[in-house]
Enzyme design. Structure first.
Site, PDB file in Angstrom:
ATOM      1  N   HIS A 194      -3.626  -5.313   0.987  1.00  0.00           N
ATOM      2  CA  HIS A 194      -3.414  -5.746   2.361  1.00  0.00           C
ATOM      3  C   HIS A 194      -3.920  -7.179   2.500  1.00  0.00           C
ATOM      4  CE1 HIS A 194      -2.403  -1.768   3.908  1.00  0.00           C
ATOM      5  NE2 HIS A 194      -3.467  -1.265   3.317  1.00  0.00           N
TER       6      HIS A 194
ATOM      7  N   CYS B  53       0.835  -1.199   0.000  1.00  0.00           N
ATOM      8  CA  CYS B  53       0.000   0.000   0.000  1.00  0.00           C
ATOM      9  C   CYS B  53       0.870   1.250   0.000  1.00  0.00           C
ATOM     10  CB  CYS B  53      -0.990  -0.043   1.152  1.00  0.00           C
ATOM     11  SG  CYS B  53      -2.404   1.056   0.889  1.00  0.00           S
TER      12      CYS B  53
END
Length: 516
Positions: A425, A341
């Site tokens: 994630h 991310c």
């Protein structure tokens, strides 16, 4: 049954999240249909539900403990800090803007009470019981007028409150008494009693203090939970972990093969979803530690740059501490680096940010052929795909939009040599993919590491949740807790504090369940 309970705490990190999860797991094992609830959560660890709503990761974990699907109803307000003074406000799973603490507590919070109460009532209409988690301490009297997560929601729902105290920190009796005494008489009427958490030693040595606490407050202690290692699952506060630095290390099982793998996670500012590395730490022979100095990367076989709520701030931090140069050297040597991310964004060529930091165009580390542009709309998704020949599930929470201009495809990002980047994630929780990824890492690092063939992260998580349920079942007065959840607000409890009539000490009345 159509009842509920609020689990409050004398402080942050007293154990509210895990106690709430433990009560949920214990109840569902008794055949009770139960749901968790937290009206307002402040956390950088979040999760995306199947309907595409962002909620606190702790509430997703509690829903798993209750064996139900997490929804936005379980955490209607999520605050994601961006600095010491402001947070992004996520309402019903969607961001609605940035707000200062003064602005939020100055009026916005009160307007959210009706939304919060409505969500709770919807859950109460669907489930037999709702176990609510408070935030911080209910005795933050400077914020009581605008409180929607502690006594505010307890009073609105007419729920009894059990206060959890961390005895490992010390001062638990003063904390229990002081928390109760600072509340108004109306709020005190909702405080049913106490739960001691993280106790080490002989419970009989604690009993005189519990007796005196009962004598002073007229309220029982519903149990003494022993200290248990490895149960801080899905902690809410990533900021706290970044400050721990290298002190936080995984407990390592013996390796399946001849060698171990060492994973260093850069403890970037505003670190988010550091739970991404939990699945690595669960692998036998994998050591995971959080680091904040360049020299700590020297013996690492894999370096992870995790998610962050401040991508540009993290980039500056990496450069100031010499970690950026260390990452560049690793890449040049063909040593593995993984960006997740915000960490993926840092590894790219360029970042255009007029949303998060408003820094404009900033050069990234240039390790991946990716350009990032921050969009005002947040991407919230639950993608499913494949990598390294294995099925992968994950979730996305980001404003940055990636323009991938080369490299080998890797989930939604790319790979160049031993440098990997993705917005996903939770991908490492996919067992087959995690094992294949670790084989690649070991080969690039020159380690004779062999992943265990049967490690199931999902099964290990279930074991942890069952341990939480066991703690409640074995060390709390479950009969009294069940009556409390069913009956609601306790009646006739004395007022505690200045001007209150003295409560006579009654020895033996304050200890319950396994503690008696």
């Amino acid at each position: 049954m159509s009842g509920g309970l609020l689990v409050a705490g004398t402080t942050s990190d007293a154990g509210k999240s895990v106690v709430t999860a433990g009560i949920c797991r214990w109840l569902v094992r008794q055949g009770v249909k139960v749901a968790p609830f937290k009206a307002q959560n402040m956390s950088l660890n979040s999760f995306v539900t199947r309907e595409g709503a962002e909620i606190g990761r702790a509430q997703a974990m509690q829903a798993q403990a209750a064996r139900v699907e997490p929804t936005a109803l379980m955490n209607p307000v999520l605050l994601k800090p961006g600095s010491d003074r402001s947070s992004q406000v996520v309402l019903m799973g969607r961001p609605v803007g940035e707000m200062s603490a003064r602005g939020y507590h100055g009026g916005r919070q009160e307007t959210l009470l009706s939304t919060v109460v409505d969500c709770l009532e919807q859950l109460r209409g669907t489930y037999d019981a709702v176990i609510c988690e408070g935030a911080g301490s209910p005795a933050e009297i400077n914020l009581r007028r605008t409180d929607i997560v502690n006594m505010g929601i307890a009073r609105a729902a007419r729920f009894p409150v059990v206060v959890v105290g961390d005895i490992d920190r010390g001062g638990v009796f003063a904390s229990f008494f002081g928390t109760t005494a600072l509340l108004s008489a109306e709020d005190q009427a909702l405080i049913a009693g106490y739960l001691v958490n993280k106790f080490r030693g002989d419970v009989s040595l604690l009993e005189p203090g519990l007796d005196m606490l009962y004598g002073l407050t007229g309220r029982p202690t519903y149990g003494v939970l022993p200290f248990a290692h490895g149960l801080g699952i899905d902690e809410e506060d990533g900021l706290r972990v970044s400050l721990r630095g290298a002190v936080r290390e995984s407990v390592v099982a013996p390796p399946h093969g001849e060698d171990v793998l060492r994973v260093a996670v850069c403890a970037v500012p505003l670190m988010s979803n550091f739970t991404d590395v939990d699945a690595l730490a669960a692998e036998p022979g994998v050591v995971v530690r959080f680091v904040d100095r360049a020299e700590e990367l020297a013996d690492a076989d894999l370096v992870i740059v995790p998610g962050t709520r401040g991508t540009v701030k993290a980039l500056v931090w990496l450069r100031e501490r010499g970690l950026a140069d260390a990452l560049l050297r690793r890449a040049a040597q063909g040593l593995p680096v993984l960006g997740i991310c915000g960490g993926f964004q840092v590894l790219g060529e360029r970042i255009e940010d007029e949303v998060e930091s408003r820094a404009g165009q900033v050069d990234g580390l240039g390790l991946l052929p990716v350009r990032i542009r921050f969009d005002r709309e947040k991407t919230l998704a639950r993608p499913v795909g494949s990598a390294l020949g294995e099925r992968v599930e994950g979730y996305e929470i980001h404003h940055g939009v990636a323009d991938v201009r080369g490299g080998e495809p890797f989930l939604d990002g790319c790979r160049v040599g031993a440098v990997w980047g993705t917005h996903w994630h939770g991908s490492l929780e996919s067992d087959g993919f995690r094992r294949r990824f670790l084989v690649e890492v070991a080969a690039a690092a020159g380690r004779r590491f062999v992943p265990a063939p049967d490690t199931s992260f999902g099964a290990l998580r279930e074991e942890q949740l069952d341990r939480l349920g066991d703690l409640i079942e074995e060390h709390a007065d479950t009969g009294a807790l069940l009556r409390l959840i069913e009956a609601g607000v306790p009646g006739g409890l004395p007022f505690v504090g200045p001007g209150a009539p003295a409560v006579p000490v009654a020895r033996g009345a304050g200890v319950t369940g396994e503690c008696s």
